[in-house]
Design an enzyme around this catalytic site. Structure first.
Site, short mmCIF file in Angstrom:
data_model
loop_
_atom_site.label_atom_id
_atom_site.label_comp_id
_atom_site.label_asym_id
_atom_site.label_seq_id
_atom_site.Cartn_x
_atom_site.Cartn_y
_atom_site.Cartn_z
N LYS A 1 44.04 -118.29 -31.11
CA LYS A 1 43.46 -117.36 -30.14
C LYS A 1 42.54 -118.11 -29.17
CE LYS A 1 43.97 -113.50 -33.28
NZ LYS A 1 43.42 -112.72 -34.38
N GLN B 1 38.02 -111.21 -37.14
CA GLN B 1 39.26 -111.66 -37.79
C GLN B 1 39.39 -111.04 -39.18
OE1 GLN B 1 41.73 -113.60 -36.36
NE2 GLN B 1 42.86 -113.12 -38.21
N ASP C 1 41.24 -105.57 -30.08
CA ASP C 1 42.29 -105.46 -31.10
C ASP C 1 42.96 -104.09 -31.04
OD1 ASP C 1 42.98 -107.67 -32.62
OD2 ASP C 1 41.24 -107.52 -33.93
#
Length: 278
Positions: free
Chosen positions: A52, A96, A119
């Site tokens: 990422k 995460q 997200d």
């Protein structure tokens, strides 16, 4: 023999588009910064975080990584998120997953500001998806839609079957297919006649978490098969939820693992970061 849907190639195209958008925003004096929080040293999580950060660097988005030890208390993590929510220099926040067992994931997801939830997991963004309002889309299902569109696979009016009903992939995937006017069926571990239903699918999307479970017997001749699963076999090689070698002889289109859905997830995260800045 199925045509391979190259997720790496399509993701690269999307990242090039995003790169141009980032340049425009920066020229207007806008800030784009993604804050990533990682709790613990899970090896797979470390790889995902690194990927990422590399993608951010490539498209011109600033990224900051906050690494916290495994023993971090839930309230300490929530305090970090609160600070990031209030920081005008941060446009997107990503925690995460998975988190250590003593931290409640749902509480952490809800703590992220919906305006910074790149997200697309916050209940407010999920609600927007349900009623067709603009908001952050979950990256993996959004990536699957792009894979289909860039490959010239028509969704409208097609029989679409989603295998799996998780909050992260299965449920939002079904909603996005409905938004594209697909006729959608969701099957799961309690479904009877699973093979009978999957064999009806013009578009079969598999996100069930069982290595190589879907074989040619589950697939309609000429279907498009999208494999969201990823597993490491005993020999060290990666595989998906679909038995690639068996299914490629029946399907018209198929995604490989790796190199299919995975790169798309990160490309769509970059797109969400641009949306957050806008």
């Amino acid at each position: 023999m199925a045509r391979l849907i190259d997720g790496k190639k399509i993701a690269a195209q999307i990242k090039e588009e995003v790169k141009g958008e980032v340049e425009e925003l920066l020229a207007q004096g806008r800030k784009i910064c993604l804050a990533v929080v990682q709790v613990g040293e899970d090896p797979a999580s470390s790889v995902y975080v690194r990927n990422k950060q590399r993608a951010c660097e490539y498209v011109g988005i600033k990224s900051v990584l906050k690494k916290l030890p495994d023993e971090t208390k839930e309230e300490e993590l929530l305090a970090v998120i609160k600070d990031m929510n209030q920081d005008d220099g941060i446009q997107g926040i990503l925690v995460q997953l998975p988190l250590p067992a003593h931290i409640e994931e749902d509480k952490v997801i809800r703590a992220i500001s919906p305006e910074k939830d790149v997200d697309g997991f916050h209940p407010e963004n999920v609600g927007r998806l349900c009623i067709g309002e603009k908001g952050f889309l979950p990256c993996t299902p959004a990536g699957v839609i792009k894979l289909l569109k860039y490959s010239g696979i028509e969704i409208e009016g097609k029989e679409c079957v989603v295998v799996g009903r998780s909050n992260i992939v299965g449920k939002p995937m079904s909603l996005l297919l409905l938004r594209e006017n697909g006729t959608v069926t969701v099957v799961h571990s309690r479904t009877k006649n699973l093979q009978e239903i999957t064999k009806r699918a013009d578009i079969l999307i598999v996100a069930m978490g069982k290595p190589m479970f879907i074989t040619a017997e589950y697939v309609k001749e000429g279907a498009a098969v999208i494999d969201v699963g990823i597993h490491r076999k005993e020999d060290g090689h990666l595989c998906g939820d679909v038995d690639f070698e068996s299914v490629k002889e029946t399907a018209a289109y198929i995604t490989p693992v790796p190199g299919g859905v995975g790169p798309m997830t990160i490309a769509m995260l970059m797109r969400n970061c641009v949306l957050a800045a806008e």
